[in-house]
Design a protein around this motif. Structure first.
Motif, short mmCIF file in Angstrom:
data_model
loop_
_atom_site.label_atom_id
_atom_site.label_comp_id
_atom_site.label_asym_id
_atom_site.label_seq_id
_atom_site.Cartn_x
_atom_site.Cartn_y
_atom_site.Cartn_z
N ASN A 115 -2.37 2.38 -15.11
CA ASN A 115 -3.53 1.67 -14.56
C ASN A 115 -3.79 2.10 -13.11
N ASP A 116 -2.70 2.30 -12.34
CA ASP A 116 -2.87 2.79 -10.97
C ASP A 116 -3.48 4.19 -10.99
N THR A 117 -3.03 5.02 -11.95
CA THR A 117 -3.57 6.38 -12.05
C THR A 117 -5.05 6.35 -12.37
N ALA A 118 -5.44 5.47 -13.28
CA ALA A 118 -6.86 5.36 -13.65
C ALA A 118 -7.69 4.88 -12.46
N PHE A 119 -7.15 3.92 -11.73
CA PHE A 119 -7.88 3.40 -10.57
C PHE A 119 -8.01 4.49 -9.51
N THR A 168 -15.79 8.71 -5.82
CA THR A 168 -16.88 8.05 -5.08
C THR A 168 -16.44 7.79 -3.63
N ASN A 169 -17.39 7.32 -2.81
CA ASN A 169 -17.08 6.94 -1.43
C ASN A 169 -16.44 5.55 -1.43
N ALA A 170 -15.14 5.50 -1.55
CA ALA A 170 -14.44 4.23 -1.64
C ALA A 170 -13.49 4.06 -0.45
N VAL A 171 -13.39 2.82 0.00
CA VAL A 171 -12.53 2.48 1.13
C VAL A 171 -11.53 1.42 0.68
N LEU A 172 -10.26 1.68 0.93
CA LEU A 172 -9.22 0.68 0.73
C LEU A 172 -8.79 0.15 2.11
N GLY A 173 -8.12 -1.00 2.08
CA GLY A 173 -7.79 -1.61 3.35
C GLY A 173 -6.33 -1.95 3.52
N PHE A 174 -5.95 -2.15 4.76
CA PHE A 174 -4.61 -2.62 5.10
C PHE A 174 -4.76 -3.92 5.89
N SER A 175 -3.74 -4.75 5.80
CA SER A 175 -3.74 -6.03 6.52
C SER A 175 -2.65 -5.99 7.59
N VAL A 176 -3.04 -6.28 8.83
CA VAL A 176 -2.08 -6.25 9.93
C VAL A 176 -1.18 -7.47 9.85
N SER A 177 0.14 -7.24 9.95
CA SER A 177 1.12 -8.31 9.90
C SER A 177 2.33 -7.88 10.71
N ALA A 178 2.71 -8.70 11.69
CA ALA A 178 3.81 -8.33 12.57
C ALA A 178 5.12 -8.20 11.82
N GLY A 179 5.30 -8.89 10.71
CA GLY A 179 6.55 -8.84 9.97
C GLY A 179 6.62 -7.74 8.94
N ALA A 180 5.54 -6.98 8.79
CA ALA A 180 5.50 -5.92 7.79
C ALA A 180 6.01 -4.60 8.39
N VAL A 185 0.51 -4.37 5.90
CA VAL A 185 0.63 -4.31 4.44
C VAL A 185 -0.40 -3.30 3.97
N ALA A 186 0.06 -2.17 3.47
CA ALA A 186 -0.83 -1.04 3.15
C ALA A 186 -0.95 -0.86 1.64
N PRO A 187 -2.00 -0.17 1.19
CA PRO A 187 -2.16 0.10 -0.24
C PRO A 187 -1.15 1.16 -0.70
N LEU A 188 -0.96 1.24 -2.01
CA LEU A 188 -0.09 2.27 -2.57
C LEU A 188 -0.56 3.65 -2.12
N THR A 189 0.39 4.53 -1.92
CA THR A 189 0.06 5.87 -1.47
C THR A 189 -0.86 6.58 -2.45
N VAL A 190 -0.61 6.42 -3.76
CA VAL A 190 -1.42 7.08 -4.77
C VAL A 190 -2.87 6.63 -4.70
N LEU A 191 -3.06 5.37 -4.32
CA LEU A 191 -4.42 4.85 -4.22
C LEU A 191 -5.07 5.26 -2.89
N SER A 192 -4.31 5.18 -1.80
CA SER A 192 -4.88 5.52 -0.50
C SER A 192 -5.20 7.00 -0.40
N ASP A 193 -4.38 7.83 -1.05
CA ASP A 193 -4.66 9.26 -1.04
C ASP A 193 -5.96 9.56 -1.76
N ALA A 194 -6.25 8.78 -2.80
CA ALA A 194 -7.47 9.03 -3.58
C ALA A 194 -8.71 8.49 -2.89
N ALA A 195 -8.57 7.46 -2.10
CA ALA A 195 -9.73 6.85 -1.47
C ALA A 195 -10.25 7.73 -0.33
#
Length: 681
Positions: free
Chosen positions: A108-112, A119-131, A160-170
């Motif tokens: 499912n991650d591969t398909a996503f 396409t022009n897609a943007v994924l996001g990360f969330s800032v967290s001091a404990g991450a 907190v960042a997205p999976l590498t496989v997803l961020s590389d594709a975005a």
């Protein structure tokens, strides 16, 4: 008076200075109230706008009910991404975190990832001091114009960042956090750029807009003064105005229901009908479902989905409607607060609470009106809440200080006059305290001196305690007759009383009041002797009326309110002459002329000490009622005849004896006072 106002003035100025220091410190309550004031402006005048270039695919409660509980498999996001691309979305931004592999399998991650890569897609990360630290590199190239703003930007201590496989594709990577502290409070500002110390990262809204515009590079506009701050960000044709630390002040607008598309509708078979909503637009994907905990407060809404706030930021950038709070604004606010505070200090203390209230209300209205006008016409955020609150606080404090000063003055007036004037007159003195010129003023007054006869012989024959008891009884009784007739007892001098009328406040017909007091004192003394409270005590009274200087005759911290001048001297000398002429009440000619209807008899002219010319004096036999009696009229006519040289002094003595035994001594002494009556003859 100036010295008495010095302490309240200093306290007021100290309060203004303290309020200035508080403003410089800008504690949380002050900042919170300021923000609420700006929120109110936005509710009065929300951001205008036409159809938004942004659409939001909302993972709402209806979608969860139709498609199943969260988290959804990544295959559904792959389908969602493919269909949005098919419908012509300019760019797609996910306000959703994908930090872990799909629980149903990596396929499912591969398909996503495959769908993201098309396409022009943007994924996001969330800032967290404990991450963990953010290991992903930014997708956007960010050029810096001017000084390096990185030190002032929100820091990415962990993310907190997205999976590498997803961020590389975005195609893009952006920050999802809506403020530097990543709290769930009211969102009023949102960072446009983040820094991890090495790289700069754009926010989701900025990155999604960049991809939609097809712009490879963002330009960070650092300040040119070497302050290490940010002035704005340029993305294609748009320049984003930011605060010094890289945030955009959210200029909110009411929620637009037509802007949102329920996620289930895109995953339904009829999704093609949504082309008109999606084609050519920026699409953000997020959730408004209450259970997914991405609801935030904004200036216009107590509960709004985070993805809608990102959409509002893009909309704001495209429309070019920004709110700004320049560096000079805080200095202006502080200056206005200080000037307003100082103005109120002096207005309240010098013009009174009512004038102070008018000035305070005018200041508050001017501050609120000017602040709102700056907001409505220029988009400037100038705080009116703190200067207005400070003005009202200073006004309240100064009214209290003024009240304390007035109360202190009232107590001093009571100390100065309370034992010597009637309660009614004391009340009038308190009401007219502002009119009192304690340094001295010239005004017409009537003066009385009363002296005990034979005091020296009495003290020789009695013990000191007996003498003191007698004086207290005498002065208590006679003083009451004075104050009951609106007189002011100036002082007790040994066995004498000095009193005056028409000061410190006006007393109508004061010569008559003085003469009536003298008659009442005579009657009261006779009653005390008859009752046995005093034994054969006699007094002499001298009266005069005219101009004198009255006022504070001591230190400002310790004073006696008194009178000095020729009128006072004449009254004192007339009282002394009353012993020589042999009658208990004598008055100057000026006082006799002021109340001619009383029972007066001319006592000749006397040479008063300190006077170059002889002055006529008169004795007061009785009141106006006595003056109308046949007995007094007969005596008065006989007395005038004798003064004219055609009358008989023996007849006068006989008539006087029948009218008032006290007159016997007066007529008995006349033969030895030939010089006093020479001018009359």
């Amino acid at each position: 008076m100036l010295k008495r106002r010095l302490l309240p003035t200093l306290l007021g100025l100290m309060l203004v200075a303290l309020l200035g220091l508080v403003r410089l410190g800008d504690p949380l309550p002050v900042a919170s109230i300021r923000d609420m004031g700006f929120d109110f402006y936005q509710r009065l005048l929300p951001r205008a706008g036409t159809d938004s270039p942004v659409r939001v695919v909302d993972i709402d409660d209806a979608s969860l009910a139709r498609l199943g509980q969260w988290p959804w498999p990544r295959s559904m996001f792959a389908t969602l991404t493919d269909r949005l691309a098919e419908l012509g979305a300019a760019s797609i931004g996910y306000d959703v975190l994908f930090p872990e592999p799909d629980r149903l399998g990596t396929q499912n991650d591969t398909a996503f990832a495959a769908a993201l890569g098309k396409t022009n897609a943007v994924l996001g990360f969330s800032v967290s001091a404990g991450a963990p630290p953010l290991a992903l590199q930014p997708k956007a190239a960010i050029a810096v114009s001017g000084g390096d703003p990185a030190p002032s930007l929100p820091a990415i201590l962990g993310a907190v960042a997205p999976l590498t496989v997803l961020s590389d594709a975005a195609s893009g990577l952006g920050g999802l956090s809506l403020n530097a502290r990543d709290t769930a409070g009211t969102v009023r500002r949102a960072p446009m750029l983040w820094s991890d110390g090495t790289n700069l990262y754009p926010a989701l809204s900025l990155e999604t807009l960049r991809l939609a515009l097809g712009v490879p590079t963002l330009v960070a506009l650092g300040d040119t003064r070497g302050g290490g701050t940010l002035e704005g960000v340029r993305v294609g044709p748009f320049t984003v105005s930011t605060t010094a630390n890289g945030e955009v002040v959210l200029y909110d607008r009411p929620e637009q229901p037509a802007q949102s598309i329920s996620a289930w509708a895109l995953l339904d078979d009829g999704y093609a009908s949504l082309r008109g909503e999606v084609e050519g637009r920026i699409v953000l994907i997020g959730t408004s479902a209450a259970g997914l905990l991405d609801l935030r407060a904004t200036p216009l809404s107590p509960s709004r989905a985070g993805v809608l706030i990102h959409a509002a930021l893009i909309d704001q950038i495209v429309s070019g409607q920004f709110l700004s709070r320049a560096d000079w604004v805080q200095g202006l606010e502080l200056l206005v607060m200080l000037v307003s505070g100082v103005l109120l200090v002096f207005v309240v203390l010098n013009l009174g609470p009512l004038a102070g209230l008018l000035v305070a209300l005018t200041l508050v209205a001017a501050l609120a009106g000017g602040s709102y006008a700056a907001f409505a016409t220029r988009g400037w955020l100038i705080d009116a809440t703190y200067p207005a609150a400070a003005a009202l606080l200073v006004y309240t404090a100064m009214v209290y200080f003024q009240f304390s000063l007035t109360e202190r003055n009232r107590l001093e007036l009571r100390r100065a006059f309370g034992y010597y004037v009637a309660p009614e007159l004391l009340t009038r003195i308190e009401r007219s305290a502002a009119e009192l010129k304690l340094g001295g003023e010239a005004r017409p007054i009537s003066v009385m001196f009363a002296d005990m006869r034979g005091f020296t012989a009495f003290t020789e024959a009695h013990a000191p305690t007996e003498t003191l008891g007698m004086l207290n009884t005498l002065f208590g009784a006679l003083g009451r007759e004075i104050v009951d007739r609106s007189g002011t007892i100036d002082k007790f001098i040994g066995d004498s009383i000095m009193a005056f009328w028409n000061a410190p406040v006006d007393v109508r017909d004061h010569p008559r009041r003085a003469a009536e007091a003298a008659l009442a004192m005579r009657a009261r003394l006779a009653a005390l002797n008859a009752e046995g409270k005093l034994q054969g005590t006699a007094i002499g009274i001298g009266l005069s009326t005219g101009d004198a200087l009255v006022g504070n005759m001591g230190l400002e911290s310790r004073f006696d309110y008194s009178a000095i001048g020729d009128t006072v001297n004449v009254a004192s000398r007339v009282e002394t002459e009353s012993k020589i002429i042999g009658f208990d009440i004598a008055a100057s000619d000026a006082l006799r002329q002021a109340v001619p209807d009383l029972a007066w008899l001319e006592a000749g002219t006397v040479q008063l000490k300190g006077k170059a010319r002889r002055l006529p004096i008169h004795i007061l036999v009785g009141d106006a009622a006595l003056a109308q009696t046949p007995a007094f009229i007969a005596l008065h006519e006989a007395h005038l005849s004798w003064l004219g040289g055609s009358g008989d002094l023996a007849l006068c003595s006989a008539l006087a004896a029948r009218l008032d035994p006290r007159l016997a001594r007066f007529y008995e002494l006349i033969p030895g006072r030939a010089d006093d009556f020479a001018s009359s003859a």
